[in-house]
Design an enzyme around this catalytic site. Structure first.
Site, PDB file in Angstrom:
ATOM      1  N   LYS A  83      38.938  48.274  47.959  1.00 24.64           N
ATOM      2  CA  LYS A  83      39.513  47.761  49.201  1.00 24.64           C
ATOM      3  C   LYS A  83      40.066  48.945  49.984  1.00 24.64           C
ATOM      4  CE  LYS A  83      42.236  43.959  50.644  1.00 24.64           C
ATOM      5  NZ  LYS A  83      42.648  42.664  50.141  1.00 24.64           N
ATOM      6  N   ASP A 115      51.096  35.610  51.515  1.00 14.56           N
ATOM      7  CA  ASP A 115      49.823  35.370  52.204  1.00 14.56           C
ATOM      8  C   ASP A 115      48.862  34.618  51.287  1.00 14.56           C
ATOM      9  OD1 ASP A 115      48.182  35.471  54.413  1.00 14.56           O
ATOM     10  OD2 ASP A 115      47.341  37.428  53.930  1.00 14.56           O
TER      11      ASP A 115
END
Ligand SMILES: *[C@@H]1O[C@H](CO)[C@@H](O)[C@H](O)[C@H]1NC(C)=O
Ligand SMILES: *[C@@H]1O[C@H](CO)[C@@H](O)[C@H](O)[C@H]1NC(C)=O
Ligand SMILES: *[C@@H]1O[C@H](CO)[C@@H](O)[C@H](O)[C@H]1NC(C)=O
Ligand SMILES: *[C@@H]1O[C@H](CO)[C@@H](O)[C@H](O)[C@H]1NC(C)=O
Ligand SMILES: *[C@@H]1O[C@H](CO)[C@@H](O)[C@H](O)[C@H]1NC(C)=O
Ligand SMILES: *[C@@H]1O[C@H](CO)[C@@H](O)[C@H](O)[C@H]1NC(C)=O
Length: 650
Positions: A385, A486
């Site tokens: 990522k 989140d």
């Protein structure tokens, strides 16, 4: 001579009548057989004991509920109303062999299953009433042979799917009653062609969406014929259609986080990522940290752009190739840390095996990062990522070490990270099945395929429990109190056995460069939206929405035109109206034998999305409730429940 002639005539008449009689008997015989097969489909109930072959009389005389034409002795009517011993039984397709039927009345029998499509071949049919049963599935599509149909009454069932445009084939329809079902989609414009003959029309209490075709509202101006469809608009309803109606559930992109997908994998897990526009609405932009971040960002990007242009441009529309000389220089100055034993690779190796981070290796794009797939020489698959914003928090390294130290079987473990002034990356295991979002809404899921590929109730229970346990561990179990901030279906990965792995916990404030919450539409708790601090109850709200996604099979946000409708609000509304059971995904209903268990799950989800944070249970309580549901004797018990028990794994 005359005698002989009359004798011949009599013979001919006799013969004719014998032939005709024979023909009638065989026609009736085949109808009799069809009725017996129908009876078998009904489970040979006591109420139909008169339907048998031992009685040597015509069904027209002695069989209950059968109406025959006296002249031709064919079965023209079937009328069984309120026979409770038919409950839970199906209408056998053999009904289509009763070719002379003019009337089928089977209301209030508790019948299940679908309407046999062959019924629309019965071209003499005038009256079809199967109301008040528990029928499911889509309506037959072709109605062109039913030009004599006058009454179609399918009210009070669980029929799903759309209103078929083929209904216009029933050109003499006067009564069309579809109320109290689970019909979805638009009211087809073509159905307006039926309006001149229609006298009664009712589609209330379904899940229809979009605009009521204008031709209807003139004649059917009683709003009660349309009410109870939260997403339906236009006259005679009070809700006006603000914009041209789009379909209800558009492909929304979103910040999916797919460090997981293999574009070559031909399983249900294979989902190409498609990104059509972010659903994220960043709340009020502010804060000097953020502005500063933007400035750094601009400088970095302009530097990069100059670089790309110097190299002949062209690549600007592609994903940035990060492996450029200035970055190589920076890279040497960076920190590369590995937390996973046996992960003995240098950052350069990871970068090389990810094709120098080129577009072909992109497996996902999110709000803050792009995810690349890298395959190492020993075959290990890794997801890398890479943050778009290099200005991640000052404490990045310390924070990453903390986050990497948190290990649980349902959390996606961080294997390592890399950081230099312009480039930041995190390494994870590659997870086979994609994100929860992809599994439910990926491009491969269409109306036709979803029943075959979507997880059944037992798997969904396992997923719900795994996520709850991971969240409970983050909140209380790991020695720190870590808020996810989140949680959403694009941040939950599923391995090959559909074990969930929650990812991106605690990352958002690291990468957004500010402490205030950022809204993720559909998941952010109302108190957070109104400016209050994100607490663990904010995570509980998001968990409630994920649980609703599992129960309903719907996305967290649906669109009607440009209006976003939140799943949480929609479910809350139906739940408050006592219509909670209507929200369940048919797959859930079809694979769960205990409807009360679904009620308990729905009640739990509704509690999680309570507007008052203090009414919401804690994640530990939720995990506990789900675990006891799992271990209570039930045919749905997932074999993994016991194994899920220990919170912490090695
Ligand atoms: C056949 O129907 C008659 C009533 O019409 C009933 O008395 C008889 O028991 C039935 N026979 C069987 C085998 O179900
Ligand atoms: C039976 O035949 C008679 C005479 O042809 C007719 O008047 C009657 O309507 C017929 N009955 C039915 C049910 O078709
Ligand atoms: C309708 O009848 C035709 C011809 O008998 C047959 O081929 C077709 O399969 C039937 N349709 C259904 C849905 O049973
Ligand atoms: C349709 O079904 C409903 C519910 O069973 C019943 O009350 C109503 O009378 C039926 N209407 C017609 C026109 O058949
Ligand atoms: C009408 O029925 C015939 C057979 O009976 C079938 O082949 C045809 O497809 C049907 N047409 C429609 C529009 O349903
Ligand atoms: C439509 O059906 C609903 C639900 O059964 C009922 O309340 C309403 O009165 C009906 N409206 C019309 C116009 O038939």
């Amino acid at each position: 001579m005359q005698m002989a002639a009359s004798f011949l005539c009599i013979c001919a008449c006799l013969l004719a009548s014998i032939i005709m009689g024979g023909h009638q008997t065989t026609a009736l015989q085949s109808e009799k057989d069809a009725l017996l097969r129908l009876k078998e489909g009904f489970g040979n109930p006591r109420s139909l004991v008169s339907w048998n072959l031992t009685v040597n009389v015509s069904p027209c005389k002695s069989w209950v509920g059968i109406i025959c034409d006296i002249n031709s002795s064919s079965v023209i009517g079937l009328s069984l109303t309120g026979f409770r011993d038919l409950a839970g039984r199906r209408i056998s397709p053999d009904i289509a062999d009763l070719h002379h039927l003019r009337s089928i009345e089977l209301p209030n029998n508790g019948l299940i299953g679908t309407i046999p499509p062959g019924i629309t071949n019965l071209s003499c049919l005038e009256h079809l009433d199967i109301s008040g049963n528990a029928l499911t599935g889509a309506l037959p599509l072709l109605w062109g042979n039913l030009s004599r149909l006058v009454i179609l009454n399918l009210s009070d069932n669980r029929i799903s799917g759309t209103i078929p445009t083929g209904l216009v084939g029933a050109i003499n329809l006067r009564v069309l009653r579809l109320e109290n079902n689970h019909l979805s989609g638009h009211i087809p414009d073509s159905i307006v062609d039926l309006v001149p003959t229609l006298i009664t029309f009712n589609v209330s209490y379904n899940h229809l969406v979009g605009q009521i075709p204008r031709g209807f509202s003139k004649k059917f101006n009683d709003y009660s014929a349309f009410e109870g469809n939260p997403f339906l608009c236009g006259k005679p309803l009070r809700m006006a259609c603000a914009t041209a109606m789009a379909q209800t559930l558009p492909q929304q992109d979103d910040t999916r986080n797919p460090m997981n997908r293999d574009p070559n994998r031909p399983s249900p897990g294979k989902r190409r990522s498609s990104h059509k526009g972010p659903i994220i609405i960043a709340s009020v932009l502010g804060g000097t940290a953020f502005l500063l971040g933007l400035m750094i960002l601009c400088i970095v990007f302009s530097r990069r752009r100059r670089h790309t242009e110097a190299n002949g441009g062209g690549a600007t529309r592609q994903v940035q190739n990060w492996f450029s000389p200035d970055i190589q220089a920076d890279r040497r100055r960076g920190t590369y840390k590995v937390f996973s034993r046996g992960f003995n690779y240098s950052y350069d190796e990871l970068v090389t095996n990810a094709g120098y981070f080129d577009t072909a290796h992109v497996i996902g794009k999110g709000r803050y990062a792009t995810v690349y797939k890298s395959q190492l020489p020993d075959g290990t698959l890794v997801a890398v990522k890479v943050f778009k914003f290099s200005n991640v928090g000052l404490c990045y390294e310390k924070d990453m070490e903390l986050l990497a130290s948190i290990k649980h079987r349902n959390l996606l473990a961080i294997k390592g990270f890399y950081a230099n002034p312009v480039e930041k990356a995190i390494f994870y295991n590659y997870v086979a099945n994609g994100t929860l979002y992809d599994v439910f809404h990926g491009p491969k899921i269409s109306r036709d395929t979803r029943d075959d590929v979507l997880p059944d109730w037992a798997l969904r229970q396992k997923i719900a429990l795994g996520i709850a346990q991971a969240m409970a561990y983050l909140h209380r179990g790991c020695g720190y109190k870590i808020l996810h901030r989140d949680l959403k279906s694009t941040n939950i990965l599923l391995d090959a056995d559909y074990n969930p792995r929650v990812s991106d916990f605690g990352l958002i404030h690291l990468v957004s460069g500010r402490a205030e919450p950022v809204e993720t539409l559909g998941y952010t708790a109302p108190e957070v939206l109104s400016g209050k601090k994100h607490t663990e109850k904010g995570d509980v709200y998001s968990y409630g929405v994920v649980l609703l996604e599992l129960l309903t099979g719907q996305r967290a946000v649906a669109y009607i035109g440009e209006r976003a409708v939140k799943l949480a609000e929609w479910v809350m509304r139906l739940h408050d109206e006592g219509r909670g059971r209507e929200v369940f995904d048919p797959i859930v209903v079809g694979t769960c034998q205990l409807p009360e268990q679904l009620d308990r799950y729905l009640n739990l989800a509704v509690l999680c999305i309570d507007v008052n944070p203090s009414n919401r249970p804690s994640m530990a309580e939720i995990a506990n409730i789900l675990e006891t549901q799992c271990s209570s004797a039930s045919p749905l018990r997932s074999p993994d429940c016991k194994a899920n028990n220990p919170l912490l794994s090695g």
